[in-house]
Design a protein around this motif. Structure first.
Motif, short mmCIF file in Angstrom:
data_model
loop_
_atom_site.label_atom_id
_atom_site.label_comp_id
_atom_site.label_asym_id
_atom_site.label_seq_id
_atom_site.Cartn_x
_atom_site.Cartn_y
_atom_site.Cartn_z
N MET A 45 11.01 -44.28 -51.78
CA MET A 45 11.33 -43.22 -50.82
C MET A 45 10.12 -43.01 -49.92
O MET A 45 9.00 -43.23 -50.33
CB MET A 45 11.71 -41.93 -51.54
CG MET A 45 10.63 -41.32 -52.40
SD MET A 45 11.14 -39.85 -53.29
CE MET A 45 12.22 -40.57 -54.51
N GLU A 47 8.16 -40.29 -47.32
CA GLU A 47 8.00 -38.87 -46.95
C GLU A 47 8.64 -38.61 -45.59
O GLU A 47 8.46 -39.35 -44.63
CB GLU A 47 6.51 -38.54 -46.89
CG GLU A 47 6.21 -37.10 -46.58
CD GLU A 47 4.72 -36.79 -46.59
OE1 GLU A 47 4.37 -35.64 -46.31
OE2 GLU A 47 3.90 -37.70 -46.86
N GLY A 51 17.18 -38.62 -47.98
CA GLY A 51 17.41 -39.40 -49.19
C GLY A 51 18.60 -38.88 -49.97
O GLY A 51 18.95 -37.71 -49.88
N ASP A 52 19.20 -39.78 -50.71
CA ASP A 52 20.32 -39.38 -51.56
C ASP A 52 20.28 -40.08 -52.91
O ASP A 52 21.28 -40.20 -53.58
CB ASP A 52 21.66 -39.63 -50.85
CG ASP A 52 21.90 -41.10 -50.57
OD1 ASP A 52 21.02 -41.93 -50.86
OD2 ASP A 52 22.99 -41.42 -50.08
N GLU A 53 19.07 -40.54 -53.31
CA GLU A 53 18.94 -41.21 -54.59
C GLU A 53 17.91 -40.51 -55.46
O GLU A 53 16.90 -40.00 -54.99
CB GLU A 53 18.51 -42.67 -54.39
CG GLU A 53 19.55 -43.52 -53.71
CD GLU A 53 19.05 -44.91 -53.46
OE1 GLU A 53 19.81 -45.85 -53.71
OE2 GLU A 53 17.90 -45.06 -52.98
N PHE A 54 18.17 -40.53 -56.75
CA PHE A 54 17.33 -39.97 -57.78
C PHE A 54 16.93 -41.12 -58.69
O PHE A 54 17.75 -41.98 -59.00
CB PHE A 54 18.15 -38.91 -58.52
CG PHE A 54 17.57 -38.46 -59.82
CD1 PHE A 54 16.46 -37.64 -59.86
CD2 PHE A 54 18.15 -38.84 -61.02
CE1 PHE A 54 15.93 -37.21 -61.07
CE2 PHE A 54 17.64 -38.42 -62.23
CZ PHE A 54 16.53 -37.59 -62.24
N LEU A 80 12.00 -38.78 -60.23
CA LEU A 80 11.67 -38.35 -58.88
C LEU A 80 12.91 -38.42 -57.99
O LEU A 80 13.82 -39.18 -58.25
CB LEU A 80 10.55 -39.21 -58.29
CG LEU A 80 10.73 -40.72 -58.29
CD1 LEU A 80 9.94 -41.33 -57.13
CD2 LEU A 80 10.26 -41.33 -59.58
N GLY A 81 12.92 -37.57 -56.98
CA GLY A 81 14.01 -37.56 -56.02
C GLY A 81 15.17 -36.66 -56.38
O GLY A 81 16.20 -36.70 -55.73
N GLU A 82 14.99 -35.80 -57.39
CA GLU A 82 16.11 -34.96 -57.84
C GLU A 82 16.57 -33.96 -56.78
O GLU A 82 17.74 -33.61 -56.72
CB GLU A 82 15.77 -34.26 -59.16
CG GLU A 82 14.69 -33.21 -59.09
CD GLU A 82 13.27 -33.75 -59.17
OE1 GLU A 82 12.36 -32.92 -59.33
OE2 GLU A 82 13.06 -34.97 -59.05
N ALA A 84 16.97 -34.47 -53.70
CA ALA A 84 17.92 -35.15 -52.81
C ALA A 84 19.35 -35.09 -53.33
O ALA A 84 20.30 -35.12 -52.55
CB ALA A 84 17.50 -36.60 -52.60
N ARG A 91 12.57 -36.19 -47.78
CA ARG A 91 11.70 -36.48 -48.93
C ARG A 91 10.37 -35.77 -48.74
O ARG A 91 9.83 -35.72 -47.64
CB ARG A 91 11.47 -37.98 -49.07
CG ARG A 91 12.74 -38.79 -49.29
CD ARG A 91 13.33 -38.53 -50.64
NE ARG A 91 14.37 -39.51 -50.93
CZ ARG A 91 15.01 -39.58 -52.07
NH1 ARG A 91 14.76 -38.72 -53.03
NH2 ARG A 91 15.92 -40.50 -52.26
N THR A 94 6.02 -39.89 -50.48
CA THR A 94 6.34 -41.32 -50.50
C THR A 94 6.10 -41.82 -51.91
O THR A 94 5.08 -41.48 -52.53
CB THR A 94 5.44 -42.08 -49.50
OG1 THR A 94 5.75 -41.61 -48.18
CG2 THR A 94 5.68 -43.58 -49.56
#
Length: 108
Positions: A45, A47, A51-54, A80-82, A84, A91, A94
């Motif tokens: 991901m 910065e 985003g749409d992924e975890f 990470l990415g929750e 999203a 994001r 990065t």
């Protein structure tokens, strides 16, 4: 070789976002999470990007940077990415593979 289902479910149970889910619901989330191998230096991901992924790290390490400055490294069991998954917002950092990675990926 794939990761055992019980290991996948144990990793999912540790994620605060899924804390209130029943065992059956965790199993359903587990069926949606895809196991993916990624090479070293792959950007998971960026910065500011949407985003749409975890991701849940199964093997390897991920470098987290904000504004070009290193914040920390994440390893097996970290996620990470929750955010999203909830709001599809930009994001906040990065994330780049420091080593070859095996991750579980859950898309929005």
């Amino acid at each position: 070789m794939g990761i055992r289902t019980d290991h996948k479910l144990e990793l999912l149970k540790r994620v605060p976002l899924f804390a209130g889910l029943s065992a059956r619901d965790i199993e359903q989330v587990g069926r949606l999470a895809e196991e993916v191998d990624l090479p070293r230096d792959k950007v998971l991901m960026r910065e500011g990007a949407s985003g749409d992924e975890f991701f849940i790290v199964v093997e390897g390490t991920v470098r987290i940077e904000r504004g070009g400055a290193g914040l920390r490294s994440m390893g097996p069991g970290d996620f990470l990415g929750e955010i999203a998954l909830i709001d599809n917002g930009p994001r906040t950092a990065t994330a780049t593979a420091e080593t070859p990675l095996k991750v579980f990926v859950l898309a929005h």
